[in-house]
Design a protein around this motif. Structure first.
Motif, PDB file in Angstrom:
ATOM      1  N   LYS A 134      65.019  -6.981  60.762  1.00 36.42           N
ATOM      2  CA  LYS A 134      65.222  -5.900  59.125  1.00 36.42           C
ATOM      3  C   LYS A 134      65.020  -6.163  58.591  1.00 36.42           C
ATOM      4  CE  LYS A 134      70.009  -4.771  61.253  1.00 36.42           C
ATOM      5  NZ  LYS A 134      71.629  -4.140  61.367  1.00 36.42           N
ATOM      6  N   SER A 135      64.586  -4.457  57.743  1.00 35.24           N
ATOM      7  CA  SER A 135      63.895  -4.890  56.516  1.00 35.24           C
ATOM      8  C   SER A 135      65.212  -5.014  55.358  1.00 35.24           C
ATOM      9  CB  SER A 135      63.019  -4.059  56.019  1.00 35.24           C
ATOM     10  OG  SER A 135      63.972  -2.219  55.649  1.00 35.24           O
ATOM     11  N   HIS A 136      65.712  -5.164  54.844  1.00 33.09           N
ATOM     12  CA  HIS A 136      66.484  -5.180  54.415  1.00 33.09           C
ATOM     13  C   HIS A 136      66.049  -6.910  53.720  1.00 33.09           C
ATOM     14  CE1 HIS A 136      69.598  -5.619  51.068  1.00 33.09           C
ATOM     15  NE2 HIS A 136      70.478  -6.580  51.737  1.00 33.09           N
ATOM     16  N   ARG A 137      66.002  -7.614  52.562  1.00 33.83           N
ATOM     17  CA  ARG A 137      65.550  -8.336  52.132  1.00 33.83           C
ATOM     18  C   ARG A 137      66.670  -9.416  51.037  1.00 33.83           C
ATOM     19  NH1 ARG A 137      59.822 -10.532  53.429  1.00 33.83           N
ATOM     20  NH2 ARG A 137      58.997  -9.081  55.023  1.00 33.83           N
ATOM     21  N   ASN A 138      66.605 -10.667  51.130  1.00 33.56           N
ATOM     22  CA  ASN A 138      67.774 -11.021  49.445  1.00 33.56           C
ATOM     23  C   ASN A 138      66.616 -12.226  49.758  1.00 33.56           C
ATOM     24  OD1 ASN A 138      68.353 -12.685  52.033  1.00 33.56           O
ATOM     25  ND2 ASN A 138      70.621 -12.773  51.649  1.00 33.56           N
ATOM     26  N   PHE A 139      67.053 -13.333  48.268  1.00 34.11           N
ATOM     27  CA  PHE A 139      65.938 -14.624  48.757  1.00 34.11           C
ATOM     28  C   PHE A 139      67.308 -15.879  49.021  1.00 34.11           C
ATOM     29  CE2 PHE A 139      65.682 -18.503  45.970  1.00 34.11           C
ATOM     30  CZ  PHE A 139      63.939 -18.720  45.335  1.00 34.11           C
ATOM     31  N   VAL A 140      66.399 -16.432  49.604  1.00 28.93           N
ATOM     32  CA  VAL A 140      66.467 -17.342  50.806  1.00 28.93           C
ATOM     33  C   VAL A 140      66.140 -18.652  49.971  1.00 28.93           C
ATOM     34  CG1 VAL A 140      66.696 -18.198  53.394  1.00 28.93           C
ATOM     35  CG2 VAL A 140      66.137 -15.813  52.989  1.00 28.93           C
ATOM     36  N   PRO A 141      67.065 -19.369  50.006  1.00 33.57           N
ATOM     37  CA  PRO A 141      66.157 -21.104  49.061  1.00 33.57           C
ATOM     38  C   PRO A 141      65.865 -22.042  50.361  1.00 33.57           C
ATOM     39  CG  PRO A 141      68.645 -21.291  49.291  1.00 33.57           C
ATOM     40  CD  PRO A 141      68.332 -19.695  49.734  1.00 33.57           C
ATOM     41  N   PHE A 142      65.083 -22.495  50.561  1.00 27.67           N
ATOM     42  CA  PHE A 142      64.578 -23.858  51.177  1.00 27.67           C
ATOM     43  C   PHE A 142      63.925 -25.332  50.184  1.00 27.67           C
ATOM     44  CE2 PHE A 142      61.513 -20.328  51.054  1.00 27.67           C
ATOM     45  CZ  PHE A 142      60.163 -20.700  51.781  1.00 27.67           C
ATOM     46  N   PRO A 143      64.451 -25.560  49.527  1.00 28.35           N
ATOM     47  CA  PRO A 143      63.567 -26.629  49.233  1.00 28.35           C
ATOM     48  C   PRO A 143      63.819 -27.503  49.580  1.00 28.35           C
ATOM     49  CG  PRO A 143      66.279 -26.697  48.569  1.00 28.35           C
ATOM     50  CD  PRO A 143      65.388 -25.787  49.483  1.00 28.35           C
ATOM     51  N   GLY A 144      63.680 -27.885  51.373  1.00 30.25           N
ATOM     52  CA  GLY A 144      63.388 -29.122  51.839  1.00 30.25           C
ATOM     53  C   GLY A 144      62.242 -28.260  52.384  1.00 30.25           C
ATOM     54  N   ALA A 145      61.538 -27.752  52.920  1.00 26.49           N
ATOM     55  CA  ALA A 145      59.707 -26.898  53.011  1.00 26.49           C
ATOM     56  C   ALA A 145      59.313 -26.748  52.074  1.00 26.49           C
ATOM     57  CB  ALA A 145      60.364 -26.851  54.082  1.00 26.49           C
ATOM     58  N   ALA A 146      59.786 -25.934  51.231  1.00 23.65           N
ATOM     59  CA  ALA A 146      58.709 -25.489  49.805  1.00 23.65           C
ATOM     60  C   ALA A 146      57.859 -25.953  49.797  1.00 23.65           C
ATOM     61  CB  ALA A 146      59.646 -24.781  48.803  1.00 23.65           C
ATOM     62  N   LEU A 147      57.857 -26.942  49.538  1.00 29.13           N
ATOM     63  CA  LEU A 147      56.671 -28.077  48.407  1.00 29.13           C
ATOM     64  C   LEU A 147      55.575 -28.320  50.070  1.00 29.13           C
ATOM     65  CD1 LEU A 147      58.234 -30.393  46.464  1.00 29.13           C
ATOM     66  CD2 LEU A 147      57.607 -28.145  45.893  1.00 29.13           C
ATOM     67  N   HIS A 148      56.031 -27.642  50.925  1.00 33.15           N
ATOM     68  CA  HIS A 148      54.858 -28.790  52.134  1.00 33.15           C
ATOM     69  C   HIS A 148      53.769 -27.490  52.197  1.00 33.15           C
ATOM     70  CE1 HIS A 148      57.880 -30.860  54.354  1.00 33.15           C
ATOM     71  NE2 HIS A 148      58.027 -31.249  53.241  1.00 33.15           N
ATOM     72  N   SER A 149      52.436 -27.915  53.066  1.00 26.37           N
ATOM     73  CA  SER A 149      51.290 -26.911  52.715  1.00 26.37           C
ATOM     74  C   SER A 149      51.322 -26.221  54.183  1.00 26.37           C
ATOM     75  CB  SER A 149      49.767 -28.410  52.608  1.00 26.37           C
ATOM     76  OG  SER A 149      48.603 -26.999  53.498  1.00 26.37           O
TER      77      SER A 149
END
Length: 485
Positions: A134-149
Motif C-alpha cells: 500500500k501507499s501509506h508510508r512510515n519511517f523504517v530504520p535499517f542501520p545494519g544495511a544503510a551504509l552499504h553501497s
C-alpha cells in the motif's frame, strides 16, 4: 632419401629425450587447449549448478531467517525506488520512509526485533501472505544495511522493481529479491569456477561451502560481495595460467569500480592486480603505466566518494551497550600490542565457532550443520588445496607470500572494524566477528598453501568437489526440514 631414416629416428625418439623446458611448454599448450575445450561446456554447467543450489537455499530458508535480512530487504526496496543514500531524520535513527506494509510483513513473520527461530509458523506465513503493498508510508530504520553501497543491492532491487510492475505483495517482492540475488550472484560465481576450477580446484570447494551458497541465496549484501570477489580472483589466476592471456582493460576497470563498492576492507582485494604478469597487461611499459593509474582511480575514487556520502549516517548499532568507534580506534592505535593480544585471545575463544560459521551455520547463527559434515567439507578443502596445478599457476614464493599477507591483513581488518563498530572501548574479546566474513579472502589463503601432492589422484580431488555438491544437497534438506516441518 638418405636422410629419411635419420628423420624418422629423430621424430620417434622417446619423450624422456625432450628437454625439460620443452616438456613444460608442451604441457602448458596441452593444458591451455584442454581448458579452452572444457570451458565451452563448463561456462554453462557451473553457473547452472551454482544458481540451482542458491535458488534451492532461497526456497529452503524461511523469510527473514538470514542475518539482518529485514534490514537488507528495506535497503533493497529503498534502492529500487532510486534512493541511493539512506535518510537520518534525527534521534539516532537511519533508514527511509517506506510502505508500512513492508514493516508489517516483517513483524508478522518475527523478523525482528529479536533473533527469529529457524522454524516458520505457518499461520504467520499465511497471514503475511494476505498483506498487500500500500501507499501509506512510515519511517523504517535499517542501520545494519544503510551504509552499504547500492551496488550490493542492485540485483535484489531489480527483482523488487520487476515485482512492483506486477503489483506483487511484499512477501512476493521479498522472494523475488532473493531469487535475483541467487541468479546474479550464483551466475558470477559459476562463471568464475568455469574459468579456473581445474587448475585451482580449491576455489570450487570454497564456493561450494554451504554457508557461501546460503548467503548467495538470501537477501543480503554478501551475495554480490562473494560474487565479485570470486570473479576477480578467477580473473587474476587465469591471467597467471594462460601464456597468451591479454586482459580486457575495460572489464578490469569495471571490476575495480565494483570492488570499490564492496564494504570495507574488501576493496583491498584490488591489490591482486600486482600478481598479474606484466606481459598480460601489455608488452609495452608505457601502456602498463597508463593502465595502473586508471585501474586504481576506479578502485579508490568511488570508494572515497561513497564514504563521503555516508559519513553522516553512522549511528549506534549495538542496542545493549555503548560503542564509540572513534575512541575504539584511538585505543587500538595507542595499544597495538594489547589489541594483537585481544585478537589472538578472540581466535582462541571463538575459533571453533568461527570455523563452523564459515562452513555452515544457518539462520541467525542458530542452526549449525552436523559436526561430521563440517569436518568432511574441511577435509574436501584440504584435498583440493593439495591438488592444484601450482606450476601452471606459477606460484612462486613471493606470490605465495603476497597472497597470504593480503588475505591475512584483510581478515584482521574485518576483525578490527567489527571491534570498532560492535564492541565497547577496550573490550577483552572481539564479539560479532563471524566466519562468513572470511569467505571472500579464503581463496587467497588457499592459493598461498596450494600444492600438487594429490594432483595425480584425479579421482580424489574431483571426488572431493562432487562430495561438496552432495554436502549442499544434504544441507538444503536439513535446512528445509528445520524451517518448514
Amino acid at each position: 632419401m638418405q636422410y629419411q631414416p635419420a628423420l624418422e629416428k629423430r621424430n620417434s625418439r622417446p619423450a624422456d629425450d625432450v628437454s625439460a623446458p620443452a616438456r613444460a611448454e608442451l604441457s602448458d599448450a596441452e593444458s591451455a587447449a584442454s581448458s579452452r575445450s572444457g570451458f565451452r561446456y563448463e561456462r554453462f554447467s557451473w553457473p547452472a549448478l551454482i544458481v540451482s543450489l542458491a535458488l534451492a537455499y532461497a526456497c529452503a530458508t524461511g523469510p527473514f531467517r538470514a542475518p539482518d535480512e529485514p534490514h537488507h530487504f528495506f535497503r533493497a526496496y529503498e534502492v529500487s525506488e532510486g534512493h541511493l543514500v539512506a535518510a537520518k531524520p534525527g534521534g539516532g535513527f537511519v533508514g527511509d520512509w517506506l510502505p508500512h506494509s513492508l514493516d508489517r510483513t516483517v513483524l508478522m513473520l518475527g523478523g525482528y526485533p529479536f533473533v527469529p527461530p529457524v522454524r516458520v509458523d505457518r499461520a504467520a506465513m499465511a497471514k503475511a501472505w494476505t498483506v498487500k503493498l500500500k501507499s501509506h508510508r512510515n519511517f523504517v530504520p535499517f542501520p545494519g544495511a544503510a551504509l552499504h553501497s547500492p551496488l550490493a543491492y542492485l540485483p535484489a532491487a531489480l527483482g523488487i522493481t520487476f515485482g512492483k510492475m506486477g503489483h506483487a505483495r511484499p512477501l512476493i517482492l521479498f522472494y523475488l529479491a532473493r531469487c535475483a540475488n541467487a541468479i546474479v550472484g550464483g551466475g558470477l560465481i559459476g562463471l568464475a569456477l568455469a574459468r579456473i576450477w581445474r587448475r585451482a580446484p580449491y576455489i570450487a570447494t570454497i564456493a561450494l561451502f554451504p554457508m557461501c551458497l546460503f548467503q548467495v541465496g538470501s537477501l543480503t549484501s554478501d551475495a554480490v560481495t562473494f560474487a565479485i570477489s570470486f570473479f576477480w580472483v578467477s580473473e587474476v589466476l587465469r591471467a597467471r595460467t594462460e601464456a597468451g592471456f591479454r586482459l580486457s582493460r575495460v572489464r578490469w576497470i569495471l571490476i575495480a569500480a565494483a570492488l570499490s563498492q564492496l564494504r570495507f576492507p574488501f576493496p583491498f582485494l584490488g591489490l591482486l592486480v600486482f600478481a598479474v604478469p606484466s606481459h598480460s597487461i601489455d608488452q609495452h611499459r608505457a601502456a602498463r603505466w597508463r593502465f595502473f593509474p586508471i585501474f586504481f582511480a576506479a578502485l579508490v575514487l568511488p570508494c572515497l566518494l561513497w564514504i563521503y556520502f555516508v559519513q553522516g549516517l553512522r549511528v549506534q548499532l549495538r542496542p545493549d551497550g555503548v560503542v564509540d568507534p572513534g575512541q575504539q580506534l584511538q585505543f587500538i592505535v595507542s595499544h597495538p600490542l594489547q589489541f594483537f593480544h585481544i585478537f589472538g585471545a578472540s581466535l582462541h575463544q571463538f575459533g571453533y565457532d568461527f570455523w563452523r560459521q564459515m562452513i555452515g551455520v544457518f539462520g541467525w547463527l542458530n542452526l549449525p550443520l552436523p559436526t561430521w559434515l563440517l569436518g568432511a567439507v574441511t577435509l574436501a578443502l584440504v584435498v583440493t588445496i593439495c591438488s592444484a596445478e601450482t606450476r601452471v599457476l606459477r606460484l612462486t614464493l613471493p606470490i605465495r607470500s603476497a597472497f597470504f599477507s593480503l588475505g591475512t591483513c584483510i581478515l584482521m581488518l574485518t576483525a578490527t572494524i567489527i571491534y570498532m563498530a560492535w564492541n565497547s572501548v577496550g573490550a577483552p574479546r572481539i564479539e560479532g566477528w563471524q566466519g562468513r566474513y572470511a569467505i571472500p579472502v579464503l581463496p587467497l589463503l588457499a592459493t598461498a598453501l596450494a600444492n600438487e601432492r594429490l594432483r595425480r589422484a584425479r579421482w580424489l580431488w574431483q571426488g572431493a568437489i562432487a562430495f561438496s555438491v552432495l554436502a549442499n544437497v544434504f544441507a538444503i534438506i536439513f535446512l528445509a526440514r528445520a524451517t518448514w516441518s
